[in-house]
Design an enzyme around this catalytic site. Structure first.
Site, PDB file in Angstrom:
ATOM      1  N   TRP A 190      27.672  -4.429 -46.493  1.00  0.00           N
ATOM      2  CA  TRP A 190      27.492  -3.735 -45.225  1.00  0.00           C
ATOM      3  C   TRP A 190      27.367  -2.178 -45.172  1.00  0.00           C
ATOM      4  CZ3 TRP A 190      26.795  -7.895 -42.360  1.00  0.00           C
ATOM      5  CH2 TRP A 190      26.634  -7.671 -40.999  1.00  0.00           C
ATOM      6  N   ASP A 191      27.087  -1.689 -43.732  1.00  0.00           N
ATOM      7  CA  ASP A 191      27.072  -0.172 -43.663  1.00  0.00           C
ATOM      8  C   ASP A 191      28.393   0.592 -44.177  1.00  0.00           C
ATOM      9  OD1 ASP A 191      28.053  -0.628 -41.415  1.00  0.00           O
ATOM     10  OD2 ASP A 191      26.484   0.376 -40.198  1.00  0.00           O
ATOM     11  N   TRP A 192      29.573  -0.304 -44.491  1.00  0.00           N
ATOM     12  CA  TRP A 192      30.780   0.486 -44.579  1.00  0.00           C
ATOM     13  C   TRP A 192      31.012  -0.275 -46.022  1.00  0.00           C
ATOM     14  CZ3 TRP A 192      33.167  -4.114 -44.618  1.00  0.00           C
ATOM     15  CH2 TRP A 192      32.693  -4.977 -43.718  1.00  0.00           C
ATOM     16  N   ASN A 469      28.340 -11.182 -33.303  1.00  0.00           N
ATOM     17  CA  ASN A 469      28.463  -9.650 -33.476  1.00  0.00           C
ATOM     18  C   ASN A 469      26.958  -9.304 -33.230  1.00  0.00           C
ATOM     19  OD1 ASN A 469      29.370  -6.826 -33.758  1.00  0.00           O
ATOM     20  ND2 ASN A 469      27.951  -7.223 -35.363  1.00  0.00           N
ATOM     21  N   GLU A 470      26.606  -8.846 -32.040  1.00  0.00           N
ATOM     22  CA  GLU A 470      25.363  -8.141 -31.818  1.00  0.00           C
ATOM     23  C   GLU A 470      23.947  -8.919 -31.758  1.00  0.00           C
ATOM     24  OE1 GLU A 470      25.697  -4.324 -34.281  1.00  0.00           O
ATOM     25  OE2 GLU A 470      27.075  -3.716 -32.792  1.00  0.00           O
ATOM     26  N   GLU A 566      33.268  -1.664 -29.052  1.00  0.00           N
ATOM     27  CA  GLU A 566      32.687  -0.966 -30.353  1.00  0.00           C
ATOM     28  C   GLU A 566      32.301   0.620 -30.031  1.00  0.00           C
ATOM     29  OE1 GLU A 566      30.055  -2.288 -33.506  1.00  0.00           O
ATOM     30  OE2 GLU A 566      31.125  -4.265 -33.286  1.00  0.00           O
TER      31      GLU A 566
HETATM   32  C1  BMA Z   1      28.633  -2.001 -35.375  1.00  0.00           C
HETATM   33  C2  BMA Z   1      29.190  -3.079 -36.077  1.00  0.00           C
HETATM   34  C3  BMA Z   1      28.829  -3.113 -37.502  1.00  0.00           C
HETATM   35  C4  BMA Z   1      28.729  -1.814 -38.258  1.00  0.00           C
HETATM   36  C5  BMA Z   1      29.134  -0.579 -37.156  1.00  0.00           C
HETATM   37  C6  BMA Z   1      28.751   0.665 -37.583  1.00  0.00           C
HETATM   38  O1  BMA Z   1      27.582  -2.306 -34.551  1.00  0.00           O
HETATM   39  O2  BMA Z   1      29.179  -4.304 -35.612  1.00  0.00           O
HETATM   40  O3  BMA Z   1      27.709  -3.882 -37.870  1.00  0.00           O
HETATM   41  O4  BMA Z   1      29.448  -1.583 -39.219  1.00  0.00           O
HETATM   42  O5  BMA Z   1      28.327  -0.869 -35.879  1.00  0.00           O
HETATM   43  O6  BMA Z   1      27.419   0.806 -37.811  1.00  0.00           O
END
Ligand code: BMA
Length: 884
Positions: A190-192, A469-470, A566
């Site tokens: 993932w990005d983290w 999610n998204e 978020e």
């Molecule tokens: C969001 C989350 C993750 C991601 C974060 C940071 O939209 O739902 O998918 O890690 O952003 O980019």
């Protein structure tokens, strides 16, 4: 070595009991081994466990989170692994049913018992129950589980059922097509986080022997009707597939206030489904006088009531009993015409989106939860989960969103949330992707949703279900170039989240709101066929918002929203945490191969540096560049999240914004990320700031572009603020004595944000030299943190001088429930910015990253270690922001 296996007799109360053989590797009666496909790598396996932790423990691979080991150990995910359990059962119980229960199999696997196939698996979120009656034999038995490489399995499915995207961005160092497997989506990167596409038995494994039926789980629905609670309890029974009828007595008892136990009991008979399952329902009417309300953190207590459910079968007189703790609260997600809001006439057109708990509209403060460990078997570690949840509670959080790229968390997690008053926004586990909707996929999703809703439903902490999610935003926004196939993907989207998941959730849990996605426009998305024109419409539902290009400390950039589920900004973890991943000093540069490897967000360091450069001056040639970057990045992140969160809290007053859950609470490795808590549990400055910006009562200023300052009074309590006095102190940078002060009378209704009808105009001439401090005194308000306005960037302020700081640990050590509380006294001769206290000793400062504007302050330090004040004092070191 095989030993003779002990049967655990599993029942409470009278009657014949159920026999269970626990097959955890911690039980000395079973041995588990793992083996690679060609047999070259073998070792003792752990159950619950997984291949990465087993290979690490047996020394085949090193610490998986060290250096580049995520990529160096990727071969593990490309191989196929077999887990074999050997056990000796001296005498097989003579029962109708012998079921092998696999609570969690990660993911695609074949299961054999004594050489005969008994089933296969393809969903790590499903409990598999296999009939092994005819395979089991007296004495030596062997259970073999052969896992297919998840990377290969995903690839293979994708060839038949491709769903965008093609792959994750290259910088993730990840694997492709996680969306093809019902596996923790973040395990492919993932990005983290790193990719660890694990395999293994990540949850308990056992064999059950019985004749009639067991209660697999229980759901409960409490509804407040007049002066009593109607409690409907549903026992979810399970038997063998062969059994057509289940009959017996079902009994529920609950212990209520005053020590009284209420019981209902009835005879019951029902026909089973093909899979041997059936339900029995019981109803209770409980007077409100013997029940206390369960409240989210900050609004009251969290009383939980023990509920016992017992089934005794007619034919074999077998007894099976389960026990859960439930809470009584009402909760609704209110989506009503905002023009009709009685408390607000500035919310614009559209629909509200807020949580009403026990009849009160509550602004939800919190964060987003990602798995506590990248290896699913370790994510349920009690100590880690506990520390994170207690940290959330300490920061006044009342809601966490369990994000869709992770797992359904452990029972312990939800039990702790029940106890701590942390409401859960539960995503189903689909994230940032299109998903296939072929028959095989939908079939396994159905079972997954059914089992997990049944398992989680009774928790008072569960507040809302979200389908994904998204994914609505991703399709509408063409994130993965899906526009040419928009219609196909929309059809699949509706098939999965609306036609498949929604009816299951609503059938099992009619009282809770299910939204198809987060973010979504809630009811408005539904009206627009689930893929709305503008999923981020501020007039409806929830939104996610990220902007790395603008000044994140400037509150004027933030958009209106009904509910911010978020938003976030990255920072680097502390050097101490990074040192658990590398000891190589040359890695501590932004452009080192190591740092580049750990930053998965494209352009990530650039965004951090841009943000930092707006407020601080830091020369690239500075010998301490990296160390300072770490510190400044944490300040930048904390200040950005403070600005944005307070903007949302303030906006309750105008736009009727009713939630702020920042991204993200925790971390899975030592890398730059949006988290407020580092991997290992150390709080970043953000988490300390959250304690203040989420404080129940807060004076919250907003600096406008005109240099006027609006003032909001935030009152997140069920009682009003009456006769409050806000003090605005004007400081210059050289002294802890305010130059002048203004007093403003202010009151606030319960659960409100009030814009004080007076703003402060800062003169252009003074903005370089002054800053403002806000505080509140009001009857019944125990404490309210200071708040500040810094009119211009720190790098340009005039008069900031180097402070003389004295640290002194007082001798009044106080014992606490699990340790000791020390008082650290700090004195200074001038203003100190972001004073950051550290010690190598175990424990935590209760406040940190402090803006010191008083000549003397005290900070508590809590530790489980007893030490002398002198020793603690000697161990404390600190740094703070000083202009270069
Ligand atoms: C969001 C989350 C993750 C991601 C974060 C940071 O939209 O739902 O998918 O890690 O952003 O980019």
């Amino acid at each position: 070595m095989q030993t003779l296996l002990v049967l655990i007799v599993f029942c409470l109360g009278s009657g014949v009991c159920i026999n269970v053989i626990d097959l955890s590797s911690s039980d000395s009666d079973v041995t588990w081994t793992f083996e690679s496909k060609n047999g070259s790598i073998t070792g003792r396996g752990s159950v619950p466990g997984g291949i990465y932790s087993d290979l690490q423990r047996t020394g085949v691979i090193g610490d998986i989170l060290s250096g580049f080991n995520d990529v160096a150990s990727r071969w593990v995910a490309y191989d196929s692994w077999t887990y074999t359990g050997r056990l000796t059962i001296n005498q097989i119980p003579d029962t109708n049913v012998a079921h092998l229960v696999l609570e969690g199999v990660d993911t695609v696997a074949f299961v054999e018992v004594n050489g005969s196939p008994v089933g296969s698996t393809n969903n790590m979120f499903v409990r598999y129950v296999f009939d092994i009656k005819s395979q089991l034999k007296a004495r030596d038995n062997e259970i073999r589980i052969t896992f297919v490489s998840p990377v290969e399995a995903a690839q293979l499915r994708s060839e038949k059922h491709f769903a965008a995207p093609e792959c994750v961005p290259d910088v993730y160092n990840g694997e492709c097509h996680a969306n093809q497997l019902r596996k923790m989506q973040a395990s492919f990167s993932w990005d983290w986080g790193p990719a660890f596409p694990s395999v293994g038995l990540w949850k308990p494994v056992y064999i059950e022997f019985y004749n009639s039926a067991i209660i697999r789980s229980m759901t409960s629905h409490a509804e407040k009707v007049g002066a009593h609670w109607d409690l409907k309890i549903v026992a979810h029974l399970e038997s063998s597939r062969k059994r057509k009828q289940i009959g017996g007595r079902i009994r529920a008892s609950i212990k209520v206030n005053g020590g009284q136990t209420l019981t209902v009991d009835r005879a019951f008979e029902s026909t089973t489904r093909d899979d041997g399952t059936s339900e029995a329902e019981l109803n209770m009417t409980i007077s409100e006088n013997v029940i206390s309300f369960w409240w989210p953190n900050g609004f009251g207590d969290q009383p939980l009531y023990d509920l016992h459910l017992r089934f005794t079968s007619d034919d074999f007189k077998e007894t099976y009993e389960i026990h859960k703790q439930i809470g009584f609260r009402t909760l609704e997600v209110v989506e009503e015409d905002t023009s009709l809001l009685s408390c607000n006439d500035t919310a614009g057109p559209g629909l509200s989106f807020y949580f009403k708990v026990n009849g009160y509209p509550i602004f939800m403060k919190g964060s987003n939860w990602i798995p506590a460990n990248i290896l699913p078997e370790l994510g349920s570690d009690i100590k880690t989960v506990d520390e994170l949840l207690v940290s959330a509670r300490e920061a006044h959080m009342a809601m966490l969103r369990v994000w869709g790229g992770g797992v359904y968390e452990s029972d312990y997690f939800y039990q702790r949330c029940d106890q701590l008053g942390i409401l859960i926004w539960q995503d189903f586990l689909f994230a940032c992707s299109m998903y296939p909707a072929d028959e095989e996929f939908l079939e396994t999703v159905k079972v997954e949703i059914e089992q997990n809703v049944i398992n989680l439903q009774h928790h008072p902490s569960i507040a809302i279900w979200a389908g994904n999610n998204e994914n609505e935003a991703a399709l509408r926004g063409n994130w993965y170039f899906t526009n040419p196939q928009f219609i196909k993907y929309k059809k699949e989207y509706v098939k999965l989240y609306v036609d498949t998941i929604k009816p299951i959730v609503e059938g099992l849990d009619p009282g809770r709101r299910y939204v198809a996605s987060s973010p979504s426009n809630g009811k408005e998305s539904e009206e627009e066929g689930y893929i709305s024109e503008h999923p981020y419409d501020p007039h409806y539902g929830d939104t996610h918002y990220y902007n790395y290009l603008l000044d994140n400390w400037n509150q004027n950039i933030y958009p209106k929203t009904r509910f911010a589920s978020e938003y976030g900004f990255q920072s680097l973890p502390s050097l101490a945490t990074m040192r658990t991943a590398t000891n190589n000093e040359s890695d501590f540069r932004v452009d080192s191969a190591y740092s580049v490897h750990r930053q998965h967000s494209p352009g990530g360091y650039g965004f951090i540096q841009d943000q930092m450069n707006r407020y601080f001056r830091l020369d690239k040639s500075d010998t301490k560049y990296f160390e300072k970057l770490v510190f400044y990045s944490q300040i930048s992140q904390a200040m950005a999240m403070k600005a944005e969160t307070e903007f949302y809290r303030q906006s309750q007053a105008d736009w009727y914004t009713m939630g702020a859950l920042y991204w993200q609470l925790n971390d899975v490795w030592q890398a730059p990320s949006w988290s407020g808590i580092e991997y290992g549990g150390k709080w970043k400055m953000l988490h300390y700031f959250a304690k203040s910006f989420f404080a129940p009562v807060l004076v919250s200023p907003r600096l406008l572009l005109t240099h006027d300052v609006d003032i909001y009074l935030l009152n997140d309590r069920l009682v009003p603020i009456a006769s409050g006095i806000i003090t605005v102190d004007f400081f210059n940078w050289t002294s802890t004595t305010p130059m002048r002060s203004i007093l403003i009378a202010a009151n606030a209704h319960p659960l409100s944000s009030i814009k004080v009808p007076m703003s402060i105009a800062l003169w252009k001439e003074e903005i370089n030299e002054v800053f403002l401090r806000f505080s509140l005194v009001a009857d019944g308000v125990g404490s309210s943190p200071y708040n500040y306005v810094f009119p211009i960037p720190f790098k340009s302020v005039k008069g900031l001088t180097k402070p003389n700081i004295q640290i002194n640990v007082l001798s009044n050590i106080k014992p606490t429930t699990n340790g000791f509380r020390y008082t650290v006294e700090i004195t200074t001769d001038t203003v100190v910015l972001f004073l950051w206290l550290e010690t190598q000793e175990p424990g935590r400062f209760e406040d940190n990253g402090i803006i010191v504007t008083d000549p003397r302050i005290t900070v508590n330090y809590v530790s489980n270690k007893q030490m002398s004040p002198q020793d603690l004092e000697k161990s404390i070191h600190y740094h703070y922001y000083m202009q270069e």
